[in-house]
Scaffold this motif. Sequence first.
Motif, PDB file in Angstrom:
ATOM      1  N   GLY A 176      -2.824 -45.865 -38.528  1.00 39.47           N
ATOM      2  CA  GLY A 176      -2.445 -45.865 -37.129  1.00 39.47           C
ATOM      3  C   GLY A 176      -2.738 -47.192 -36.455  1.00 39.47           C
ATOM      4  N   HIS A 177      -2.462 -47.257 -35.163  1.00 39.06           N
ATOM      5  CA  HIS A 177      -2.703 -48.472 -34.400  1.00 39.06           C
ATOM      6  C   HIS A 177      -4.177 -48.628 -34.029  1.00 39.06           C
ATOM      7  CE1 HIS A 177       1.563 -49.222 -34.162  1.00 39.06           C
ATOM      8  NE2 HIS A 177       1.775 -48.029 -33.635  1.00 39.06           N
ATOM      9  N   THR A 178      -4.923 -47.538 -34.104  1.00 39.11           N
ATOM     10  CA  THR A 178      -6.353 -47.573 -33.808  1.00 39.11           C
ATOM     11  C   THR A 178      -7.091 -46.775 -34.874  1.00 39.11           C
ATOM     12  OG1 THR A 178      -6.266 -45.560 -32.463  1.00 39.11           O
ATOM     13  CG2 THR A 178      -5.884 -47.666 -31.327  1.00 39.11           C
ATOM     14  N   ARG A 179      -8.402 -46.902 -34.874  1.00 40.20           N
ATOM     15  CA  ARG A 179      -9.209 -46.120 -35.821  1.00 40.20           C
ATOM     16  C   ARG A 179      -9.034 -44.630 -35.570  1.00 40.20           C
ATOM     17  NH1 ARG A 179     -13.858 -50.261 -34.826  1.00 40.20           N
ATOM     18  NH2 ARG A 179     -14.018 -49.055 -32.918  1.00 40.20           N
ATOM     19  N   ILE A 180      -9.103 -44.221 -34.307  1.00 46.98           N
ATOM     20  CA  ILE A 180      -9.042 -42.789 -34.018  1.00 46.98           C
ATOM     21  C   ILE A 180      -7.669 -42.232 -34.365  1.00 46.98           C
ATOM     22  CG2 ILE A 180      -8.313 -42.970 -31.597  1.00 46.98           C
ATOM     23  CD1 ILE A 180     -11.068 -40.635 -32.918  1.00 46.98           C
ATOM     24  N   ASP A 181      -6.629 -43.021 -34.185  1.00 46.65           N
ATOM     25  CA  ASP A 181      -5.290 -42.584 -34.566  1.00 46.65           C
ATOM     26  C   ASP A 181      -5.191 -42.421 -36.077  1.00 46.65           C
ATOM     27  OD1 ASP A 181      -2.549 -41.968 -34.429  1.00 46.65           O
ATOM     28  OD2 ASP A 181      -1.968 -44.071 -34.512  1.00 46.65           O
ATOM     29  N   THR A 182      -5.786 -43.345 -36.813  1.00 45.76           N
ATOM     30  CA  THR A 182      -5.781 -43.255 -38.277  1.00 45.76           C
ATOM     31  C   THR A 182      -6.539 -42.018 -38.739  1.00 45.76           C
ATOM     32  OG1 THR A 182      -5.646 -45.668 -38.452  1.00 45.76           O
ATOM     33  CG2 THR A 182      -6.422 -44.470 -40.398  1.00 45.76           C
ATOM     34  N   ILE A 183      -7.689 -41.753 -38.140  1.00 48.27           N
ATOM     35  CA  ILE A 183      -8.465 -40.565 -38.476  1.00 48.27           C
ATOM     36  C   ILE A 183      -7.646 -39.306 -38.206  1.00 48.27           C
ATOM     37  CG2 ILE A 183     -10.486 -39.189 -37.808  1.00 48.27           C
ATOM     38  CD1 ILE A 183     -11.862 -41.947 -37.192  1.00 48.27           C
ATOM     39  N   ALA A 184      -6.998 -39.263 -37.046  1.00 46.52           N
ATOM     40  CA  ALA A 184      -6.211 -38.082 -36.679  1.00 46.52           C
ATOM     41  C   ALA A 184      -5.049 -37.874 -37.647  1.00 46.52           C
ATOM     42  CB  ALA A 184      -5.695 -38.222 -35.249  1.00 46.52           C
ATOM     43  N   ARG A 185      -4.399 -38.957 -38.050  1.00 46.25           N
ATOM     44  CA  ARG A 185      -3.288 -38.829 -38.997  1.00 46.25           C
ATOM     45  C   ARG A 185      -3.779 -38.282 -40.342  1.00 46.25           C
ATOM     46  NH1 ARG A 185       1.007 -43.786 -38.190  1.00 46.25           N
ATOM     47  NH2 ARG A 185       0.902 -43.917 -35.915  1.00 46.25           N
ATOM     48  N   LEU A 186      -4.947 -38.758 -40.774  1.00 48.80           N
ATOM     49  CA  LEU A 186      -5.493 -38.255 -42.030  1.00 48.80           C
ATOM     50  C   LEU A 186      -5.869 -36.782 -41.901  1.00 48.80           C
ATOM     51  CD1 LEU A 186      -6.367 -38.654 -44.928  1.00 48.80           C
ATOM     52  CD2 LEU A 186      -8.523 -39.621 -44.092  1.00 48.80           C
ATOM     53  N   LEU A 187      -6.436 -36.396 -40.772  1.00 42.77           N
ATOM     54  CA  LEU A 187      -6.723 -34.977 -40.531  1.00 42.77           C
ATOM     55  C   LEU A 187      -5.443 -34.150 -40.624  1.00 42.77           C
ATOM     56  CD1 LEU A 187      -9.180 -35.133 -37.489  1.00 42.77           C
ATOM     57  CD2 LEU A 187      -9.742 -34.439 -39.815  1.00 42.77           C
ATOM     58  N   GLY A 188      -4.356 -34.683 -40.071  1.00 41.36           N
ATOM     59  CA  GLY A 188      -3.093 -33.976 -40.141  1.00 41.36           C
ATOM     60  C   GLY A 188      -2.601 -33.822 -41.570  1.00 41.36           C
ATOM     61  N   TRP A 189      -2.756 -34.878 -42.371  1.00 44.46           N
ATOM     62  CA  TRP A 189      -2.353 -34.782 -43.781  1.00 44.46           C
ATOM     63  C   TRP A 189      -3.193 -33.719 -44.494  1.00 44.46           C
ATOM     64  CZ3 TRP A 189      -4.487 -35.046 -48.586  1.00 44.46           C
ATOM     65  CH2 TRP A 189      -3.598 -35.142 -49.667  1.00 44.46           C
ATOM     66  N   CYS A 190      -4.480 -33.698 -44.226  1.00 43.66           N
ATOM     67  CA  CYS A 190      -5.358 -32.695 -44.845  1.00 43.66           C
ATOM     68  C   CYS A 190      -4.937 -31.285 -44.441  1.00 43.66           C
ATOM     69  CB  CYS A 190      -6.808 -32.950 -44.458  1.00 43.66           C
ATOM     70  SG  CYS A 190      -7.507 -34.466 -45.145  1.00 43.66           S
ATOM     71  N   ARG A 191      -4.599 -31.098 -43.175  1.00 42.90           N
ATOM     72  CA  ARG A 191      -4.167 -29.780 -42.705  1.00 42.90           C
ATOM     73  C   ARG A 191      -2.899 -29.339 -43.436  1.00 42.90           C
ATOM     74  NH1 ARG A 191      -2.901 -29.111 -36.437  1.00 42.90           N
ATOM     75  NH2 ARG A 191      -1.378 -30.732 -36.959  1.00 42.90           N
ATOM     76  N   ASP A 192      -1.999 -30.279 -43.658  1.00 43.83           N
ATOM     77  CA  ASP A 192      -0.718 -29.940 -44.267  1.00 43.83           C
ATOM     78  C   ASP A 192      -0.790 -29.768 -45.782  1.00 43.83           C
ATOM     79  OD1 ASP A 192       0.406 -30.119 -41.767  1.00 43.83           O
ATOM     80  OD2 ASP A 192       1.165 -32.159 -42.049  1.00 43.83           O
ATOM     81  N   ASN A 193      -1.820 -30.330 -46.421  1.00 46.59           N
ATOM     82  CA  ASN A 193      -1.790 -30.430 -47.874  1.00 46.59           C
ATOM     83  C   ASN A 193      -2.986 -29.849 -48.620  1.00 46.59           C
ATOM     84  OD1 ASN A 193       0.701 -32.285 -48.585  1.00 46.59           O
ATOM     85  ND2 ASN A 193      -0.255 -33.209 -46.784  1.00 46.59           N
ATOM     86  N   LEU A 194      -4.189 -29.989 -48.092  1.00 48.43           N
ATOM     87  CA  LEU A 194      -5.364 -29.616 -48.878  1.00 48.43           C
ATOM     88  C   LEU A 194      -5.505 -28.102 -49.007  1.00 48.43           C
ATOM     89  CD1 LEU A 194      -8.173 -32.116 -47.815  1.00 48.43           C
ATOM     90  CD2 LEU A 194      -6.647 -32.212 -49.801  1.00 48.43           C
ATOM     91  N   VAL A 195      -6.028 -27.695 -50.179  1.00 45.96           N
ATOM     92  CA  VAL A 195      -6.305 -26.294 -50.472  1.00 45.96           C
ATOM     93  C   VAL A 195      -7.745 -26.203 -50.976  1.00 45.96           C
ATOM     94  CG1 VAL A 195      -5.695 -24.298 -51.897  1.00 45.96           C
ATOM     95  CG2 VAL A 195      -3.898 -25.840 -51.073  1.00 45.96           C
ATOM     96  N   HIS A 196      -8.530 -25.336 -50.359  1.00 46.65           N
ATOM     97  CA  HIS A 196      -9.925 -25.136 -50.772  1.00 46.65           C
ATOM     98  C   HIS A 196      -9.967 -24.577 -52.191  1.00 46.65           C
ATOM     99  CE1 HIS A 196     -14.085 -23.813 -50.767  1.00 46.65           C
ATOM    100  NE2 HIS A 196     -14.264 -24.261 -49.528  1.00 46.65           N
ATOM    101  N   PHE A 197     -10.789 -25.189 -53.033  1.00 52.57           N
ATOM    102  CA  PHE A 197     -10.894 -24.713 -54.415  1.00 52.57           C
ATOM    103  C   PHE A 197     -11.561 -23.345 -54.461  1.00 52.57           C
ATOM    104  CE2 PHE A 197     -15.245 -25.569 -54.026  1.00 52.57           C
ATOM    105  CZ  PHE A 197     -15.944 -25.463 -55.224  1.00 52.57           C
ATOM    106  N   SER A 198     -11.479 -22.689 -55.585  1.00 52.36           N
ATOM    107  CA  SER A 198     -12.116 -21.376 -55.755  1.00 52.36           C
ATOM    108  C   SER A 198     -13.152 -21.467 -56.861  1.00 52.36           C
ATOM    109  CB  SER A 198     -11.064 -20.322 -56.115  1.00 52.36           C
ATOM    110  OG  SER A 198     -10.341 -20.700 -57.269  1.00 52.36           O
TER     111      SER A 198
END
Length: 457
Positions: free
Chosen positions: A236-258
Amino acid sequence: MARKIVSSYAVFENIGGSRDIVFYYETGGSDAVSGIAAAEADYIVGLLRNEKPLSYDHVHKRISTFGQEPVGESDPHLPDVDVWLSSHPEVAGSIVWEDEDGVHAWSSWSASRKSELRAAFALAWNRNALAVAEVPLNQVVMGDDDYVITVLSKTDAWAYFKASAAQSLTIEMQRQVSWSLLGYPPDQLAQLFDSREMFRWNGSHAGYRIDTMHGHLVPASPSFSYAFLGGNGLLGHTRIDTIARLLGWCRDNLVHFSGGATAANMEDQWQYRGYPPLSRVINGTVRLSAPLYGMMHLTAGCWGTVGLFRALLRAVNIPVKLVANAGHAQPWFMSEGRYLSHGDDPYNALTRSVPPYPAAELLIDKATFDAWFGSGVSSRKREDNIGRRTLELALVHLPNYLLHAYCDDLHNGKAHGAGKVYEIFSRVYTAGELESQNLWARMDAKIAGFGGCSQVP
């Protein structure tokens, strides 16, 4: 004039095989070209590496050479990293390497160690990657039911560390991002440059152990992390924007292991008898015991996800520290004074449920974090507050997961204080508090807007 002299470049590989190339100019600024076929991209990169001077016209999408002089080994634009560090003692003092003989700040390194860092920096400066094992060999042999231990060899740990330090210095000195690490306090610089924040020397295994407080993750080359962030639009254009974008990717993609953190279970899910390698979390793996689920971006729970934040954001000079409460890991985005109430918050069922809201809303400030997890908060209350932010946001956004729980309560004739909805919130809110916020009335209205329970997506 549209044509500008190219000083350096970056290449990002996309899913499907196409590539994006970013041209950085001697006069400052950059332009990007997206969706280039692999063969064409290889040809362009060959020109960039072997011809000088080279210009790019972004308007007409043309690359031009001004002569046939080959690029030599020495780069006249390459700064002297030793001189730069000497003029920035706060950064130099944070570059620390630990080995079997103790802890060594950069100023006390041997000539050969400094030379290796200079070589790694030269590669990073010219957008080349120091050879770092994508999936390093775990030095520990474990039985199937043993709790997993991950230890890197001296060679692998040193390669990762010097590549990481070189990457951070290059990001800063080339101003590849809009923020600067200059001005970071010592504890934040340590997250970027102190090897002890990546792994610790372990004499019993004669290698570098990734401890729990590093996060349950084996780091990859920083060039891999940088390419992932850039190639997926997460810078992103700022640190907080970059963090938020990564959070969004995690929300869309990550799956908790079992399952548990045993050697056999790690191998089943990531094909690695150790903490999951970052590259395999990002690229995805198939769980061998359940192949019908297909390729998934599995993460080792909150501990693994905080490790992922630390490794990925370190590659763009955003320091992240792991903090722990009630047996759970939470990321502290130090430069921003922001936290998550739980490392699992991005892919919590309430968070992932449609409709989505801005991922940045998951972040909490220091005052809130201290009120929920500070030293004056009881251990029971700290445990109850794990993941609390997802509950707060569910009260605001009424995600469909919550609406389905309410529909089940209606179907089963459950009172407000005795159904699934109340069970979701009961760690933090009383039934009376939920009633005072008109939770059930607002859910009734939202469900009616869909046309009834059967129409809730």
